[in-house]
Write a protein that holds these residues in place. Structure first.
Motif, PDB file in Angstrom:
ATOM      1  N   PRO A 154       6.981  11.689  -1.607  1.00  0.00           N
ATOM      2  CA  PRO A 154       5.566  11.336  -1.716  1.00  0.00           C
ATOM      3  C   PRO A 154       5.282   9.977  -1.084  1.00  0.00           C
ATOM      4  O   PRO A 154       5.983   8.995  -1.355  1.00  0.00           O
ATOM      5  N   GLY A 155       4.288   9.946  -0.190  1.00  0.00           N
ATOM      6  CA  GLY A 155       3.929   8.706   0.461  1.00  0.00           C
ATOM      7  C   GLY A 155       4.951   8.218   1.468  1.00  0.00           C
ATOM      8  O   GLY A 155       4.819   7.108   2.005  1.00  0.00           O
ATOM      9  N   GLY A 156       5.985   9.013   1.734  1.00  0.00           N
ATOM     10  CA  GLY A 156       6.999   8.623   2.703  1.00  0.00           C
ATOM     11  C   GLY A 156       8.019   7.628   2.194  1.00  0.00           C
ATOM     12  O   GLY A 156       8.837   7.125   2.963  1.00  0.00           O
ATOM     13  N   LEU A 157       7.973   7.329   0.880  1.00  0.00           N
ATOM     14  CA  LEU A 157       8.946   6.424   0.268  1.00  0.00           C
ATOM     15  C   LEU A 157       9.549   7.092  -0.952  1.00  0.00           C
ATOM     16  O   LEU A 157       8.834   7.695  -1.758  1.00  0.00           O
ATOM     17  N   GLU A 158      10.853   6.962  -1.104  1.00  0.00           N
ATOM     18  CA  GLU A 158      11.528   7.529  -2.266  1.00  0.00           C
ATOM     19  C   GLU A 158      12.086   6.402  -3.126  1.00  0.00           C
ATOM     20  O   GLU A 158      12.853   5.555  -2.649  1.00  0.00           O
ATOM     21  N   LEU A 159      11.698   6.390  -4.380  1.00  0.00           N
ATOM     22  CA  LEU A 159      12.215   5.401  -5.317  1.00  0.00           C
ATOM     23  C   LEU A 159      13.669   5.731  -5.619  1.00  0.00           C
ATOM     24  O   LEU A 159      13.975   6.773  -6.182  1.00  0.00           O
ATOM     25  N   VAL A 160      14.579   4.844  -5.237  1.00  0.00           N
ATOM     26  CA  VAL A 160      16.003   5.135  -5.390  1.00  0.00           C
ATOM     27  C   VAL A 160      16.663   4.321  -6.496  1.00  0.00           C
ATOM     28  O   VAL A 160      17.702   4.717  -7.016  1.00  0.00           O
ATOM     29  N   ASN A 161      16.092   3.180  -6.823  1.00  0.00           N
ATOM     30  CA  ASN A 161      16.622   2.457  -7.977  1.00  0.00           C
ATOM     31  C   ASN A 161      15.650   1.363  -8.409  1.00  0.00           C
ATOM     32  O   ASN A 161      14.717   1.003  -7.676  1.00  0.00           O
ATOM     33  N   ASP A 201       0.831  -1.203   0.000  1.00  0.00           N
ATOM     34  CA  ASP A 201       0.000   0.000   0.000  1.00  0.00           C
ATOM     35  C   ASP A 201       0.868   1.256   0.000  1.00  0.00           C
ATOM     36  O   ASP A 201       0.578   2.235  -0.689  1.00  0.00           O
ATOM     37  N   GLN A 202       1.942   1.227   0.772  1.00  0.00           N
ATOM     38  CA  GLN A 202       2.832   2.382   0.824  1.00  0.00           C
ATOM     39  C   GLN A 202       3.506   2.628  -0.519  1.00  0.00           C
ATOM     40  O   GLN A 202       3.680   3.782  -0.945  1.00  0.00           O
ATOM     41  N   LEU A 220       4.020   5.919  -5.489  1.00  0.00           N
ATOM     42  CA  LEU A 220       4.020   6.065  -6.949  1.00  0.00           C
ATOM     43  C   LEU A 220       2.925   7.014  -7.412  1.00  0.00           C
ATOM     44  O   LEU A 220       3.139   7.856  -8.274  1.00  0.00           O
ATOM     45  N   ARG A 221       1.752   6.868  -6.808  1.00  0.00           N
ATOM     46  CA  ARG A 221       0.639   7.742  -7.193  1.00  0.00           C
ATOM     47  C   ARG A 221       0.879   9.189  -6.776  1.00  0.00           C
ATOM     48  O   ARG A 221       0.334  10.116  -7.369  1.00  0.00           O
TER      49      ARG A 221
END
Length: 217
Positions: free
Chosen positions: A170-177, A42-43, A48-49
């Motif tokens: 966003p959403g408390g998660l950062e896409l790093v790779n 969910d996170q 992503l959204r």
């Protein structure tokens, strides 16, 4: 540099397709798996959204360890641009309708209509597609890893998304790779840094100059 560019041309499209999937769609998975690990999935969906626009530096690494860098610009829905470092005569752009790779060295353009790829189903709300995400153990509570694959279409390959917990993302998660593994087991890794969210991005960013002669267009 020439050999690196040759390898890059062979892997760039897989990497860009992976990036576009990341940028335009939430991760979904079968109900049974969702019940098993609902929180992290969910996170990831929320993260992503929550991206409207994003700019980030990227480093692309192929399976031989060769690296090339550049700047990625993303704008939802479905638009993305990979601007490679100086000396790499490639550009990858999606305008929301098609994914295009432009090779300025040989004046060649390769273009894939999104409607004829898995991305078409992801972009078109009238079409239904099964996308499956599985949370992978990392041993680190600050890292979330989600493997995405459609088992009914192994030719699509596998994408593994890695997030770091970051309150300001966003959403408390950062896409790093992410790691893209295509059907030929060619692995491409993209690492992101210096993320910038929510800045104005003109639609002109996703336009490109056609290097071909008029007769070849």
């Amino acid at each position: 540099m020439n050999s690196m560019i040759h390898v890059l041309k062979n892997t760039a499209c897989a990497a860009a397709l992976a990036a576009l999937v990341v940028s335009i769609t939430p991760v979904s998975q079968p109900a049974q798996a969702q019940q098993a690990q609902p929180n992290q999935l969910d996170q990831a969906v929320v993260a992503l959204r929550g991206i409207s626009t994003m700019r980030a530096d990227f480093v692309q690494t192929d399976r031989n360890g060769q690296r090339v860098s550049g700047v990625m610009t993303l704008k939802r829905p479905g638009r993305i641009r990979f601007q490679y470092q100086q000396g790499v005569p490639l550009l990858i752009v999606s305008d929301g309708k098609a994914l295009t790779m432009i090779d300025y060295e040989v004046r060649q353009v390769q273009r894939w209509p999104i409607s004829s790829t898995p991305l078409g189903a992801l972009l078109d709300p009238n079409r239904d597609v099964a996308r499956y995400g599985t949370v992978q153990p990392t041993g680190d509570p600050s890292v979330v890893s989600v493997e995405v694959r459609d088992r009914s279409h192994p030719e699509y390959g596998v994408i593994t998304l890695i997030f770091l917990r970051k309150a300001s993302a966003p959403g408390g998660l950062e896409l790093v790779n992410w790691v893209a593994l295509d059907s030929q087991n060619k692995r491409t890794t993209i690492r992101l840094s210096n993320h910038q969210y929510g800045q104005p991005v003109s639609d002109n960013t996703f336009k490109w100059n056609d290097p071909r002669s008029p007769s070849r267009r």
